[in-house]
Design a protein around this motif. Structure first.
Motif, PDB file in Angstrom:
ATOM      1  N   TRP A 143       0.919  -1.192   0.232  1.00  0.00           N
ATOM      2  CA  TRP A 143      -0.033  -0.004   0.005  1.00  0.00           C
ATOM      3  C   TRP A 143       0.846   1.221   0.133  1.00  0.00           C
ATOM      4  CZ3 TRP A 143      -3.383   1.815   4.685  1.00  0.00           C
ATOM      5  CH2 TRP A 143      -4.029   3.026   4.270  1.00  0.00           C
ATOM      6  N   THR A 158      -0.736   7.071   5.160  1.00  0.00           N
ATOM      7  CA  THR A 158      -2.182   7.109   5.595  1.00  0.00           C
ATOM      8  C   THR A 158      -2.385   5.695   6.316  1.00  0.00           C
ATOM      9  OG1 THR A 158      -2.293   8.076   3.331  1.00  0.00           O
ATOM     10  CG2 THR A 158      -4.367   6.839   4.156  1.00  0.00           C
ATOM     11  N   SER A 211      -5.289   2.931   7.856  1.00  0.00           N
ATOM     12  CA  SER A 211      -6.599   2.630   7.709  1.00  0.00           C
ATOM     13  C   SER A 211      -7.569   2.823   9.035  1.00  0.00           C
ATOM     14  CB  SER A 211      -6.711   0.934   7.568  1.00  0.00           C
ATOM     15  OG  SER A 211      -6.177   0.249   8.474  1.00  0.00           O
ATOM     16  N   SER A 212      -8.764   3.510   9.085  1.00  0.00           N
ATOM     17  CA  SER A 212      -9.289   3.875  10.141  1.00  0.00           C
ATOM     18  C   SER A 212     -10.825   3.519  10.361  1.00  0.00           C
ATOM     19  CB  SER A 212      -9.269   5.537  10.271  1.00  0.00           C
ATOM     20  OG  SER A 212     -10.132   5.885   8.962  1.00  0.00           O
ATOM     21  N   PRO A 264     -12.775  -3.371   8.745  1.00  0.00           N
ATOM     22  CA  PRO A 264     -11.949  -3.528   7.463  1.00  0.00           C
ATOM     23  C   PRO A 264     -12.482  -4.696   6.688  1.00  0.00           C
ATOM     24  CG  PRO A 264     -10.528  -3.044   9.225  1.00  0.00           C
ATOM     25  CD  PRO A 264     -11.790  -3.530   9.651  1.00  0.00           C
ATOM     26  N   GLY A 322     -10.864  -3.139  13.094  1.00  0.00           N
ATOM     27  CA  GLY A 322     -10.256  -2.172  12.783  1.00  0.00           C
ATOM     28  C   GLY A 322      -9.763  -1.306  14.211  1.00  0.00           C
ATOM     29  N   ASP A 359      -7.880   6.885   6.258  1.00  0.00           N
ATOM     30  CA  ASP A 359      -8.741   6.026   5.034  1.00  0.00           C
ATOM     31  C   ASP A 359      -9.720   5.179   5.695  1.00  0.00           C
ATOM     32  OD1 ASP A 359      -9.688   4.544   3.202  1.00  0.00           O
ATOM     33  OD2 ASP A 359      -7.963   4.688   1.748  1.00  0.00           O
ATOM     34  N   ARG A 379     -10.208   1.413   3.597  1.00  0.00           N
ATOM     35  CA  ARG A 379      -9.119   0.526   3.003  1.00  0.00           C
ATOM     36  C   ARG A 379      -9.261  -0.653   3.846  1.00  0.00           C
ATOM     37  NH1 ARG A 379      -4.888  -0.451  -0.592  1.00  0.00           N
ATOM     38  NH2 ARG A 379      -3.590  -1.942   0.286  1.00  0.00           N
ATOM     39  N   GLN A 390      -3.630  -0.783   9.277  1.00  0.00           N
ATOM     40  CA  GLN A 390      -2.630  -0.538   8.265  1.00  0.00           C
ATOM     41  C   GLN A 390      -2.220   0.877   7.905  1.00  0.00           C
ATOM     42  OE1 GLN A 390      -3.281  -4.305   5.255  1.00  0.00           O
ATOM     43  NE2 GLN A 390      -3.371  -2.422   4.189  1.00  0.00           N
TER      44      GLN A 390
END
Length: 272
Positions: free
Chosen positions: A56, A62, A64-65, A69, A91, A113, A116, A139
């Protein structure tokens, strides 16, 4: 669990290998055993795992939020069932926000993001470590340009997470030249692996950092990593534990018959 968790650079293998035992046989047995041993090294279950994925990249760092996910099957030519694999770890939006704040405070632009999902650099690697998918996962993307110093500094910024129960893992591969998998890659993989071991285990911290920042001067560097997206996660994991001892936690001399590959831990393991 130690007060300050170690960090890791892990060679994550190829594609969805944990879900292809029938096809691969014993090919991944040594790697799998090393990954299964990580919970013992870490101690108690971490609050979350932050995975810096070699699969990625974004304009800025960035994270992942999302709370749930999805899956990203970023591989091709594998059996149909590998496109139905699910790794349902939750997540950790709060950890993503905390990591972004730490990066911003260190002068590194960071974004979130919420959509993601997990790519195979995350779910294939984490499945042997936490097969129940019961540890929240965030991530983090590499930053376009793959500048070693920027990623080292990102690791330095993220270091406080280690005292907050977050396990930082750089997920890549110590040799990543797919055109040289097999006999053609033997010399390059063994030479680069020997250099990496020397740099991480034998050099004092200041020289170790300098060596990693100039990794492309290592023997066979560009044959080992024609493009360095599978090596740069190492810089983040290392930066978060820069002055702490390193240990090689996985090593093979004959991976896929010919290749030398390794994984490393930075910082102390939990007491037995």
């Amino acid at each position: 669990m130690p007060e300050r968790l170690p960090t890791y650079f892990l060679s994550h293998g190829g594609g969805p290998w944990p879900f292809m035992k029938e096809q691969y046989g014993s090919t991944y047995d040594v790697l799998e055993a090393s990954l299964k041993d990580i919970p013992r090294q870490v101690g108690a279950k971490p609050a979350a795992v932050l995975v810096v994925s070699g699969h990625w990249e974004e304009r800025e760092f960035t994270l992942s939020s999302g709370r749930e996910p999805g899956m990203i099957y970023d591989y091709g030519g594998f059996p149909a069932h590998t496109y139905r694999v699910q790794y349902k770890a939750p997540g950790a939006p709060e950890v993503a926000e905390r990591a972004a704040a730490l990066l911003a405070a260190a002068g590194q632009a960071a974004e979130l993001d919420p959509v993601r999902g997990f790519d195979h650099g995350t779910f294939s690697m984490l499945y042997p470590v936490y097969p129940k998918a019961d540890v929240p996962v965030v991530q983090m993307a590499l930053k376009h340009g793959l500048d070693p110093l920027a990623h080292l500094e990102a690791g330095r910024a993220l270091a406080p997470l280690r005292e907050e129960g977050v396990l930082i893992i750089g997920s890549g591969l110590s040799f990543h030249n797919l055109r040289q998998f097999g006999p053609a890659g033997r010399q390059a993989s063994h030479a680069f692996d020997a250099w990496l071991r020397f740099a991480l285990l034998d050099l004092p911290p200041e020289q170790r950092t300098a060596a990693l920042l100039h990794w492309d001067q290592a023997p066979y560097a560009r044959m080992a990593h024609p493009r360095e997206e599978h090596l740069i996660p190492l810089l983040v994991a290392y930066g978060a534990a820069e002055h702490e001892p390193a240990a090689r936690v996985y090593h093979e001399e004959e991976f896929f018959g010919n290749l030398a590959v390794s994984s490393y831990r930075f910082g102390e393991a939990a007491a037995p």
